[in-house]
Scaffold this active site. Sequence first.
Site, mmCIF file in Angstrom:
data_model
loop_
_atom_site.group_PDB
_atom_site.id
_atom_site.type_symbol
_atom_site.label_atom_id
_atom_site.label_comp_id
_atom_site.label_asym_id
_atom_site.label_seq_id
_atom_site.Cartn_x
_atom_site.Cartn_y
_atom_site.Cartn_z
ATOM 1 N N ASN A 9 0.807 -1.156 0.079
ATOM 2 C CA ASN A 9 0.058 0.125 0.179
ATOM 3 C C ASN A 9 0.744 1.394 0.158
ATOM 4 O OD1 ASN A 9 0.057 -1.540 2.702
ATOM 5 N ND2 ASN A 9 -0.322 0.619 3.449
ATOM 6 N N GLN B 80 -4.633 -3.975 -1.918
ATOM 7 C CA GLN B 80 -4.474 -3.113 -2.887
ATOM 8 C C GLN B 80 -4.287 -3.528 -4.431
ATOM 9 O OE1 GLN B 80 -4.255 0.124 -2.570
ATOM 10 N NE2 GLN B 80 -4.213 0.278 -0.262
ATOM 11 N N SER C 117 -10.894 -5.472 -0.065
ATOM 12 C CA SER C 117 -11.881 -4.211 0.485
ATOM 13 C C SER C 117 -12.249 -3.432 -0.579
ATOM 14 C CB SER C 117 -10.969 -3.386 1.569
ATOM 15 O OG SER C 117 -11.519 -2.397 2.141
ATOM 16 N N ALA C 118 -13.750 -3.281 -0.333
ATOM 17 C CA ALA C 118 -14.426 -2.614 -1.417
ATOM 18 C C ALA C 118 -13.979 -0.944 -1.599
ATOM 19 C CB ALA C 118 -15.914 -2.397 -1.028
ATOM 20 N N HIS C 119 -13.676 -0.329 -0.501
ATOM 21 C CA HIS C 119 -13.428 0.963 -0.689
ATOM 22 C C HIS C 119 -12.116 1.355 -1.446
ATOM 23 C CE1 HIS C 119 -10.658 2.132 2.675
ATOM 24 N NE2 HIS C 119 -10.820 0.839 3.178
ATOM 25 N N THR D 96 -25.815 -9.916 10.782
ATOM 26 C CA THR D 96 -26.688 -9.714 9.682
ATOM 27 C C THR D 96 -25.808 -9.122 8.450
ATOM 28 O OG1 THR D 96 -28.650 -9.180 10.988
ATOM 29 C CG2 THR D 96 -28.767 -8.735 8.616
ATOM 30 N N CYS E 207 7.636 13.359 10.199
ATOM 31 C CA CYS E 207 8.890 13.879 10.129
ATOM 32 C C CYS E 207 9.843 12.840 11.090
ATOM 33 C CB CYS E 207 8.987 15.220 10.872
ATOM 34 S SG CYS E 207 8.498 16.549 10.088
HETATM 35 N N1 PLP Z 1 -4.411 -4.206 3.837
HETATM 36 C C1 PLP Z 1 -3.971 -2.931 2.976
HETATM 37 C C2 PLP Z 1 -2.807 -3.415 2.028
HETATM 38 C C3 PLP Z 1 -4.582 -1.779 2.899
HETATM 39 O O1 PLP Z 1 -3.835 -0.976 2.076
HETATM 40 C C4 PLP Z 1 -5.440 -1.477 3.961
HETATM 41 C C5 PLP Z 1 -6.096 -0.092 4.071
HETATM 42 O O2 PLP Z 1 -5.290 0.929 3.717
HETATM 43 C C6 PLP Z 1 -6.033 -2.517 4.600
HETATM 44 C C7 PLP Z 1 -5.325 -3.720 4.531
HETATM 45 C C8 PLP Z 1 -7.156 -2.184 5.607
HETATM 46 O O3 PLP Z 1 -8.449 -2.027 4.799
HETATM 47 P P1 PLP Z 1 -9.569 -1.675 5.470
HETATM 48 O O4 PLP Z 1 -9.778 -0.095 5.392
HETATM 49 O O5 PLP Z 1 -10.788 -2.244 4.527
HETATM 50 O O6 PLP Z 1 -9.682 -2.019 6.939
#
Ligand code: PLP
Length: 391
Positions: A155, A183, A202-204, A240, A334
Amino acid sequence: MSNPRQVTYFDHNATSPLHPAARQAWLDATERFIGNPSSPHRVGARADAALAGAREKLARILGCDALDLVWTSGATESANLALHHFAAALPPRAEVWLSAIEHPCVLEAARHWFKNRLLLIPATRDGVVDLGWLDRNLAKAAKRPDALVLMAANNETGVLQPWRGVLALCREREIPFFCDATQWVGKLPATGLGEIDFVSGSAHKFGGPKGVGFLKCPSKGRVRPLIHGGPQEERRRAGTENVPGVLAMVAALEVRETALCGSEPCDATGVQSEVRSRFERTLIASLPGVEIVGAKSARLWNTVSALMPDHDCPSRWVVKLDKAGFAVSTGSACASGKEEPSHVLTAMGFSAADAGRVLRFSSGWETPPEDWAALADAVLGVHRAAPRDRR
Ligand code: PLP
């Protein structure tokens, strides 16, 4: 920034805006599937059937059985479910080997359940987990690992990880393998991921709603649930199900998979990579001391991780670029600040000072090339203004 529409968004690895197809799927599902999928009447059965349809579609995309999928609240929960399962199902002295560059939701969940029964697999200076090290250590280790953990794409750096190679090593030795593909999914074809024992998404991260995700895990044999209190998801995750969220997630992923044309490499990502490379060349040519992290490695087409000139701390870059209308991210605070530098960059061998000057720019599918060019202008503008600021 008072009007978020004036911000050009370069933080898609943190989260991405909702795709219109996902929004429509969410609205449709909210109106059409009002029942609880566990209810015995027809209204409940319709919601259950919609969920089953989404499960079939995601299974086809990943290449696994529909029953291997558990809906979760996102990748953090998925990672916790996988690692909790390992801790509960494996022998009491079981050891997990995981890469040193995992997302904190994996690293911290592993530390929580395995304490000191963990071995970190090192990464190279190019940001790739060291497959040679893994091969050698698997051959000579007195005690082989009881489970292996490696993400698909990092990420922070966007560097792609050798999950196919690790899958082969795990298959040969019959070691369960968990891959955090958060990712990767929606940016590169998901095909083949379904062969891995445990996979999170993860959907978002790909245009779906926030708060919904999945864990691919074996339907045969009992997955030890993290959340108790109901028979949902074959007793693997009580509660649910989020029917509109799941339908919206799968709708977004179908759009992304269509854009990816189901194969790799693909034109869509080639064009995006070229625009991204142009941005990197501009930074290197104009800013003394800039280094692109993982430049020699295969990377996600949307991610630039750059060590910036060290006259300014990354969080100040973020604030200044925000004022200029660009949302970007920093992997760490930093080096002089209270927070630790990025564990990913330090695992790659960067000093704390260098790790402390990293900025991450991450685009999305809908980012036009002009936005990358405008971002480059803004970065150079902030750099030019910096000496005056420091007086
Ligand atoms: N794993 C990776 C590589 C991610 O980049 C992230 C979110 O930045 C997550 C897991 C966590 O995802 P979530 O926000 O769906 O919990």
